[in-house]
Structure formats: structure tokens, C-alpha cells
Design an enzyme around this catalytic site. Structure first.
Site, PDB file in Angstrom:
ATOM      1  NE  ARG A  23      -4.225  -1.563   0.217  1.00  0.00           N
ATOM      2  CZ  ARG A  23      -5.324  -1.770   0.927  1.00  0.00           C
ATOM      3  NH1 ARG A  23      -5.642  -0.944   1.878  1.00  0.00           N
ATOM      4  NH2 ARG A  23      -6.107  -2.788   0.658  1.00  0.00           N
ATOM      5  NE  ARG A  36      -9.555   7.452  -2.439  1.00  0.00           N
ATOM      6  CZ  ARG A  36     -10.669   7.848  -1.865  1.00  0.00           C
ATOM      7  NH1 ARG A  36     -10.934   9.133  -1.726  1.00  0.00           N
ATOM      8  NH2 ARG A  36     -11.552   6.958  -1.440  1.00  0.00           N
ATOM      9  CG  ASP A  73      -8.883  -3.357  -4.483  1.00  0.00           C
ATOM     10  OD1 ASP A  73      -8.278  -2.778  -3.561  1.00  0.00           O
ATOM     11  OD2 ASP A  73      -9.700  -4.277  -4.284  1.00  0.00           O
TER      12      ASP A  73
HETATM   13  C1  LIG Z   1      -8.314  -7.444   0.866  1.00  0.00           C
HETATM   14  C2  LIG Z   1      -7.657  -6.570  -0.179  1.00  0.00           C
HETATM   15  C3  LIG Z   1      -8.291  -5.520  -0.913  1.00  0.00           C
HETATM   16  N1  LIG Z   1      -7.338  -4.982  -1.742  1.00  0.00           N
HETATM   17  C4  LIG Z   1      -6.145  -5.632  -1.564  1.00  0.00           C
HETATM   18  C5  LIG Z   1      -6.343  -6.647  -0.621  1.00  0.00           C
HETATM   19  C6  LIG Z   1      -5.316  -7.675  -0.220  1.00  0.00           C
HETATM   20  C7  LIG Z   1      -4.213  -7.139   0.588  1.00  0.00           C
HETATM   21  C8  LIG Z   1      -4.627  -6.628   1.931  1.00  0.00           C
HETATM   22  O1  LIG Z   1      -5.015  -7.470   2.765  1.00  0.00           O
HETATM   23  O2  LIG Z   1      -4.463  -5.437   2.168  1.00  0.00           O
HETATM   24  C9  LIG Z   1      -4.895  -5.419  -2.249  1.00  0.00           C
HETATM   25  C10 LIG Z   1      -4.560  -4.077  -2.736  1.00  0.00           C
HETATM   26  N2  LIG Z   1      -5.250  -2.905  -2.630  1.00  0.00           N
HETATM   27  C11 LIG Z   1      -4.547  -1.911  -3.212  1.00  0.00           C
HETATM   28  C12 LIG Z   1      -3.378  -2.470  -3.778  1.00  0.00           C
HETATM   29  C13 LIG Z   1      -2.411  -1.695  -4.647  1.00  0.00           C
HETATM   30  C14 LIG Z   1      -1.028  -1.979  -4.454  1.00  0.00           C
HETATM   31  C15 LIG Z   1      -0.463  -1.568  -3.121  1.00  0.00           C
HETATM   32  O3  LIG Z   1      -0.402  -0.351  -2.878  1.00  0.00           O
HETATM   33  O4  LIG Z   1      -0.028  -2.450  -2.335  1.00  0.00           O
HETATM   34  C16 LIG Z   1      -3.355  -3.811  -3.447  1.00  0.00           C
HETATM   35  C17 LIG Z   1      -2.292  -4.860  -3.719  1.00  0.00           C
HETATM   36  C18 LIG Z   1      -4.934  -0.498  -3.272  1.00  0.00           C
HETATM   37  C19 LIG Z   1      -6.008  -0.020  -2.395  1.00  0.00           C
HETATM   38  N3  LIG Z   1      -7.218  -0.629  -2.152  1.00  0.00           N
HETATM   39  C20 LIG Z   1      -7.980   0.180  -1.359  1.00  0.00           C
HETATM   40  C21 LIG Z   1      -7.249   1.367  -1.066  1.00  0.00           C
HETATM   41  C22 LIG Z   1      -7.759   2.552  -0.280  1.00  0.00           C
HETATM   42  C23 LIG Z   1      -8.738   3.232  -1.198  1.00  0.00           C
HETATM   43  C24 LIG Z   1      -8.903   4.698  -1.034  1.00  0.00           C
HETATM   44  O5  LIG Z   1      -8.117   5.475  -1.599  1.00  0.00           O
HETATM   45  O6  LIG Z   1      -9.906   5.062  -0.404  1.00  0.00           O
HETATM   46  C25 LIG Z   1      -6.019   1.253  -1.734  1.00  0.00           C
HETATM   47  C26 LIG Z   1      -4.905   2.274  -1.782  1.00  0.00           C
HETATM   48  C27 LIG Z   1      -9.379  -0.102  -0.933  1.00  0.00           C
HETATM   49  C28 LIG Z   1      -9.678  -1.483  -0.473  1.00  0.00           C
HETATM   50  N4  LIG Z   1      -9.478  -2.606  -1.179  1.00  0.00           N
HETATM   51  C29 LIG Z   1      -9.819  -3.702  -0.425  1.00  0.00           C
HETATM   52  C30 LIG Z   1     -10.297  -3.245   0.809  1.00  0.00           C
HETATM   53  C31 LIG Z   1     -10.750  -4.136   1.942  1.00  0.00           C
HETATM   54  C32 LIG Z   1     -10.252  -1.853   0.770  1.00  0.00           C
HETATM   55  C33 LIG Z   1     -10.836  -0.913   1.768  1.00  0.00           C
HETATM   56  C34 LIG Z   1     -10.031  -0.837   2.986  1.00  0.00           C
HETATM   57  C35 LIG Z   1      -9.276   0.427   2.961  1.00  0.00           C
HETATM   58  O7  LIG Z   1      -9.924   1.467   2.772  1.00  0.00           O
HETATM   59  O8  LIG Z   1      -8.039   0.393   3.194  1.00  0.00           O
HETATM   60  C36 LIG Z   1      -9.704  -5.092  -0.853  1.00  0.00           C
END
Ligand SMILES: Cc1c2[nH]c(c1CCC(=O)O)Cc1[nH]c(c(CCC(=O)O)c1C)Cc1[nH]c(c(CCC(=O)O)c1C)Cc1[nH]c(c(C)c1CCC(=O)O)C2
Length: 345
Positions: A23, A36, A73
Site C-alpha cells: 500500500r 484520488r 485492487d
Molecule cells: C483485501 C484486499 C483488498 N485490496 C487488496 C487486498 C489484499 C491485501 C490486503 O489485505 O491489504 C490489495 C490491494 N489494494 C490496493 C493495492 C495496490 C497496491 C499496493 O499499494 O499495495 C493492493 C495490492 C490499493 C487499495 N485498495 C484500497 C485502497 C484505499 C482506497 C482509497 O483510496 O480510499 C487502496 C490504496 C481499498 C480497499 N481494497 C480492499 C479493501 C478491503 C479496501 C478498503 C479498505 C481500505 O480502505 O483500506 C480489498
């Protein structure tokens, strides 16, 4: 000279571990929040190749990480298979769910996913042109079990209860969902590699809730199939597997799946992981991401501890899980400076 991340993935023990952060493009960075906002919302950002490439590059410019991870994602694949996907601010993802054989049959065929995912491949192409020559580009997908937990529940859950329930009640349907995801993941990762991803990582965030034979069948086996098929299609392609919170399940995961690197979370100590996991190949991890919030002496001490625990074998420094939005960007710099100055002699 070969990129440091690729050297570690090939099994080389380096004097200073290469470093990137899960992340690393995220809300703790003001420049991410600005881009964003420009995109409108998170999904619009994921599907806008210029802006998704921009946020991927931001942490590289700011910190000089050794790897960039594609900004996307794990839930884009279920969306491409035909489920509705949206994000509720402050709560997380929501999806239309899969609960019956008819729901499964109604999914798009696997080869139709690219209609939705083409912008992601476009992001990869931009990145492979624009990244510094020493930076490795990592593509990724969710592992079938983790993605299935969201498709079955329609949201994130603490204990993955709905997916465990479907597995108990209708194993054939449950396995059918995993099979579609396994095939879809292979096709999705294939296009990422064709577009320029140099490494692929499989995120199995909920692997830790699978026990015994379930862990073998639904975490290890899909990771093995995906890894083997990707390596058959792209000989020499390095694969990182992240069966988060696998505990004892981390032991032997390299050999059983063929992954070049196993990423470990911080529910195991680095000393334990060095002894039981790094003996079989490269490891990635595992500083607790809370240090990026709290900083100070504890951050420095624990960072040095992780570096030292893994210094006798191939290691890629990372957090145990993604950095959180409340992290302080200065703590990230302190971590990097500490990794790069820890004397490993
Ligand atoms: C379960 C899962 C998801 N997404 C992901 C997982 C598996 C890894 C983990 O356990 O963290 C993986 C993921 N999500 C994102 C990436 C991009 C690469 C990286 O930066 O690592 C990767 C590899 C960007 C993201 N994916 C998300 C964000 C935040 C979104 C925002 O800008 O509001 C980012 C940068 C959103 C997301 N996406 C997901 C959730 C549960 C959420 C909401 C939770 C949160 O708000 O942090 C599903």
C-alpha cells in the site's frame, strides 16, 4: 546490473535488503489524496491509466523504493467477471454476491475479463516506460480464496463466516467459484506480464482462516496451480506468495507451490520466519505497520531487528501488512534510512 529485487528473488543474499511497502501508494500520502480527488473516487482512479500510473510513481519519487506495485485492487477481477463493485467511504468494499449455482453460471466467461481490465494493463505499460531503470515493477492479483470471501459475503468480514458456511453447505459451488477465480487470475496476471510486470504477487489476505486440509486445498493448491501455470507461460517469472497469517502454514510453502518468495506478516517473529521459512527461499517482510504510525526508537529498533534476523539469506524488506492511512510519511523515511544504514557485517 540486475535489479536488487530480482536478485533477492533469484535467491541472492544481499548486504542490504531491497525494500518496498504494501500500500505504498495510499492515503497516508498527501499527493495520493490529491490525485484520488482529481480522479473522483477510488475505482475511477484504478481505471484511469494515467492517474493510476501517477500514484504508483509517487512513492518511488518520494522514497526511491526498489519496487513499484501496480496500483489497482484485488476486487477488480470479480467486477470484470460481472459482479457489481462499489466502495462505501469509511467502511470498505461492497459487491453483489454469489450464493447459488445460477449466480456462478451468470458470471462472464473468463476471456471476457479483459474488456473491463484493459485500463489496468494500460497502467502497467505506462509504468514499464516511466519507472527508473533500477525499480522493479510488481503486478498482482488476489488469491482465489481471499477474493471468494468477498464475492460470497458481498463485503469484508472479520472471520470470513459466509465463505466458510458456503464451503460447508455446498462444496461443489464453493469449489466452482475457486476454479473460476483460479483461471481468471491466470489470465489477468498473464496480461499484466505481457504489458511489462516483472514479478507477480498473490495476496491471500485471509489464508489464516483456513485450517488443516482446507488450507492445503484452498490456499496452497490454487497458489500452486497459478504459480506453475505462470512459470510455464513465462519461464523464469518470479512469483511472490502472501498467505497472510498462515503461521505454521508458511513452513514448506515455497516448495509446495513453487513460489520464489513467501511474504510473511507480523504475527510471526522475524527470527521464527528466518529459521522456518527463509531456509526454503527468499522471504519478504515483516515489520508491523503500526510502527509507521508510532515511529520513534521502537521503529528504529524493530526495523534493525527485522534486517538482522533475515541477513543470512535472501530477503526483501517490507511491512507485515499494508501501511494504514493514519501513518506519518516521515516514519516511512526513517524506516528506509534505518534499513539502508543497518550494518549487516
Ligand atoms: C483485501 C484486499 C483488498 N485490496 C487488496 C487486498 C489484499 C491485501 C490486503 O489485505 O491489504 C490489495 C490491494 N489494494 C490496493 C493495492 C495496490 C497496491 C499496493 O499499494 O499495495 C493492493 C495490492 C490499493 C487499495 N485498495 C484500497 C485502497 C484505499 C482506497 C482509497 O483510496 O480510499 C487502496 C490504496 C481499498 C480497499 N481494497 C480492499 C479493501 C478491503 C479496501 C478498503 C479498505 C481500505 O480502505 O483500506 C480489498
Amino acid at each position: 546490473m540486475t535489479k536488487t529485487i530480482l536478485r533477492a528473488l533469484a535467491g541472492e543474499t544481499l548486504p542490504t535488503p531491497p525494500i518496498w511497502m504494501m500500500r505504498q501508494a495510499g492515503r497516508y500520502l498527501p499527493e495520493y489524496r490529491a490525485t484520488r480527488a482529481q480522479a473522483g473516487d477510488f475505482l475511477s482512479l484504478c481505471y484511469n491509466p494515467e492517474l493510476a500510473a501517477e500514484v504508483t510513481l509517487q512513492p518511488i519519487r518520494r522514497y526511491g523504493f526498489d519496487a513499484a506495485i501496480l496500483f489497482a485492487d484485488i476486487l477488480l477481477l470479480p467486477q470484470a467477471l460481472g459482479l457489481d463493485l462499489w466502495f462505501v467511504t469509511g467502511e470498505g468494499p461492497r459487491l453483489s454476491t454469489i450464493q447459488t449455482d445460477a449466480d456462478l453460471a451468470a458470471l462472464n466467461p473468463v476471456d471476457a475479463i479483459h474488456d473491463t481490465l484493459n485500463p489496468v494493463y494500460e497502467t502497467v505499460k505506462i509504468l514499464s516506460r516511466e519507472l527508473p531503470s533500477e525499480t522493479t515493477l510488481i503486478g498482482f492479483a488476489g488469491a482465489p480464496w481471499t477474493v471468494a470471501t468477498y464475492m460470497i459475503a458481498g463485503r469484508g468480514t472479520k472471520d470470513q463466516g459466509p465463505a466458510h458456511a458456503l464451503k460447508a453447505e455446498n462444496r461443489k459451488l464453493f469449489e466452482g467459484i475457486l476454479d473460476v477465480l483460479t483461471q481468471g487470475t491466470i489470465e489477468y496476471l498473464t496480461k499484466q506480464v505481457e504489458a511489462g510486470a516483472e514479478v507477480v504477487k498473490l495476496f491471500d489476505s485471509w489464508a489464516g482462516s483456513l485450517e488443516g486440509d482446507d488450507f492445503r486445498k484452498y490456499a496452497l493448491e490454487p497458489a500452486r496451480i497459478i504459480t506453475q501455470e505462470m512459470k510455464a507461460r513465462f519461464p523464469g517469472l518470479p512469483v511472490i506468495a502472501f498467505p497472510r497469517q498462515a503461521g505454521e502454514g508458511y513452513i514448506g510453502f515455497h516448495a509446495a507451490t513453487g513460489a520464489d518468495c513467501v511474504a510473511v506478516d507480523d504475527s510471526v517473529t522475524p527470527e521464527w520466519a528466518a529459521q522456518h521459512v527463509q531456509v526454503s527461499g527468499c522471504v519478504q517482510g515483516n515489520l508491523a505497520s503500526s510502527h509507521m504510525v508510532t515511529g520513534g526508537d521502537a521503529l528504529v529498533r524493530e526495523t534493525q531487528r527485522v534486517v538482522k534476523a533475515f541477513l543470512k539469506g535472501p530477503h526483501i524488506f517490507n511491512l507485515g501488512h499494508g501501511i494504514t492511512p493514519d501513518a506519518d510519511p516521515e516514519n516511512v523515511q526513517l524506516m528506509i534510512d534505518t534499513v539502508r544504514s543497518t550494518v549487516t557485517a
